[in-house]
Design an enzyme around this catalytic site. Sequence first.
Site, PDB file in Angstrom:
ATOM      1  N   GLU A 176       0.868  -1.398  -0.140  1.00 44.42           N
ATOM      2  CA  GLU A 176      -0.143  -0.089   0.055  1.00 44.42           C
ATOM      3  C   GLU A 176       0.762   1.211   0.136  1.00 44.42           C
ATOM      4  O   GLU A 176       0.679   2.364   0.826  1.00 44.42           O
ATOM      5  CB  GLU A 176      -0.955   0.106   1.178  1.00 44.42           C
ATOM      6  CG  GLU A 176      -2.234   0.730   0.862  1.00 44.42           C
ATOM      7  CD  GLU A 176      -3.434   0.321   1.790  1.00 44.42           C
ATOM      8  OE1 GLU A 176      -4.423   1.065   1.739  1.00 44.42           O
ATOM      9  OE2 GLU A 176      -3.150  -0.301   3.039  1.00 44.42           O
ATOM     10  N   TYR A 188       0.145  -7.399  -1.732  1.00 46.03           N
ATOM     11  CA  TYR A 188      -0.935  -6.969  -1.183  1.00 46.03           C
ATOM     12  C   TYR A 188      -2.239  -7.453  -1.608  1.00 46.03           C
ATOM     13  O   TYR A 188      -2.553  -7.038  -2.494  1.00 46.03           O
ATOM     14  CB  TYR A 188      -0.700  -5.370  -1.321  1.00 46.03           C
ATOM     15  CG  TYR A 188      -1.714  -4.548  -0.667  1.00 46.03           C
ATOM     16  CD1 TYR A 188      -2.619  -4.792   0.351  1.00 46.03           C
ATOM     17  CD2 TYR A 188      -2.345  -3.383  -1.512  1.00 46.03           C
ATOM     18  CE1 TYR A 188      -3.450  -4.140   0.843  1.00 46.03           C
ATOM     19  CE2 TYR A 188      -3.206  -2.689  -0.982  1.00 46.03           C
ATOM     20  CZ  TYR A 188      -3.865  -3.042   0.246  1.00 46.03           C
ATOM     21  OH  TYR A 188      -4.724  -2.106   0.761  1.00 46.03           O
ATOM     22  N   ASP A 221       0.508  -8.035   3.514  1.00 42.56           N
ATOM     23  CA  ASP A 221      -0.830  -7.806   3.876  1.00 42.56           C
ATOM     24  C   ASP A 221      -1.907  -8.903   3.037  1.00 42.56           C
ATOM     25  O   ASP A 221      -2.076  -8.445   2.055  1.00 42.56           O
ATOM     26  CB  ASP A 221      -1.383  -6.672   3.751  1.00 42.56           C
ATOM     27  CG  ASP A 221      -2.625  -6.319   4.261  1.00 42.56           C
ATOM     28  OD1 ASP A 221      -3.346  -6.987   4.554  1.00 42.56           O
ATOM     29  OD2 ASP A 221      -3.168  -4.982   4.254  1.00 42.56           O
ATOM     30  N   ASN A 277      -4.714  -9.560   4.255  1.00 43.57           N
ATOM     31  CA  ASN A 277      -6.274  -9.187   4.184  1.00 43.57           C
ATOM     32  C   ASN A 277      -7.241 -10.178   4.851  1.00 43.57           C
ATOM     33  O   ASN A 277      -8.248 -10.307   4.344  1.00 43.57           O
ATOM     34  CB  ASN A 277      -6.772  -8.474   3.098  1.00 43.57           C
ATOM     35  CG  ASN A 277      -6.662  -7.007   3.245  1.00 43.57           C
ATOM     36  OD1 ASN A 277      -7.094  -6.215   4.141  1.00 43.57           O
ATOM     37  ND2 ASN A 277      -6.280  -6.249   2.159  1.00 43.57           N
ATOM     38  N   ASP A 331      -1.685   2.024  10.129  1.00 44.15           N
ATOM     39  CA  ASP A 331      -2.640   1.186  10.939  1.00 44.15           C
ATOM     40  C   ASP A 331      -2.040  -0.034  11.033  1.00 44.15           C
ATOM     41  O   ASP A 331      -2.489  -0.861  11.747  1.00 44.15           O
ATOM     42  CB  ASP A 331      -4.042   1.386  10.353  1.00 44.15           C
ATOM     43  CG  ASP A 331      -3.918   1.172   9.021  1.00 44.15           C
ATOM     44  OD1 ASP A 331      -2.921   1.105   8.242  1.00 44.15           O
ATOM     45  OD2 ASP A 331      -5.224   0.902   8.382  1.00 44.15           O
TER      46      ASP A 331
END
Length: 250
Positions: free
Chosen positions: A35, A106, A145, A147, A241
């Site tokens: 990201e 990602y 990531d 997710n 985050d």
Amino acid sequence: MKLVSWNVNGLRAVLKKNFLDYLAEEDPDVLCLQETKASPDQVEQLWPTTFATHWNTAVKKGYSGTAVFTKTRPLKVTQGIGHEDHDQEGRVITLEYPEFFLVNVYVPNSQRELTRLAYRQQWDRDFLAYLKKLERKKPVIFCGDLNVAHTEIDLANPKSNMKNHGFTPEERAGFSAVVKSGFVDTFREFEKAGGHYTWWSPMSGARARNVGWRIDYFLISQALRPRLKTAFIRSKISGSDHCPVGVEIE
């Protein structure tokens, strides 16, 4: 060899915070970013010259994107997984080294209303096929990531999130398929307990209360397991985050 992965949620933003201090303190051999939301020409080249940088930026500006910082130049760098449907968003970059492939990913978010869940399931199948194709040549390390929180101990509130994006049965099955195919979740090789997270909602003080999710991972081919020294989560590192995660490989 220390490898670190971090979803920075905007490289330009984190460069204004603690990114360079963290990079100097952690001193990884390889740093994989997700990201990035930037292309190389948009980012001031402030990081140390000891790192070469490799990029995969999305067609859509300011969206998604991956990058890898390396001290040792790889043999080859590849963007995407060879699927036009998946390769417009800068989500995968693969570095080939003499003894393994390193894949920085990602993974697409299935979205709050699960509008992208069907696409996510197709992605999971195609990405796993890509990993197994690489593995036929040499072992694979992949990180990023993903997710998805795989099991109930990978998030603070599993019961209330059973059908929410990031913890649907479909997404969890996609992760299980990766493990069943032979890849090792490195952090779980060293830590079996819950309470260890890599992402926290920016709302309602979730991070201070450690109400989080473990959705950032390093996974390795079974053949590399004997060389795995440790796996870690840097939950105290702020700036995004997400927090950094990493492994050390002999």
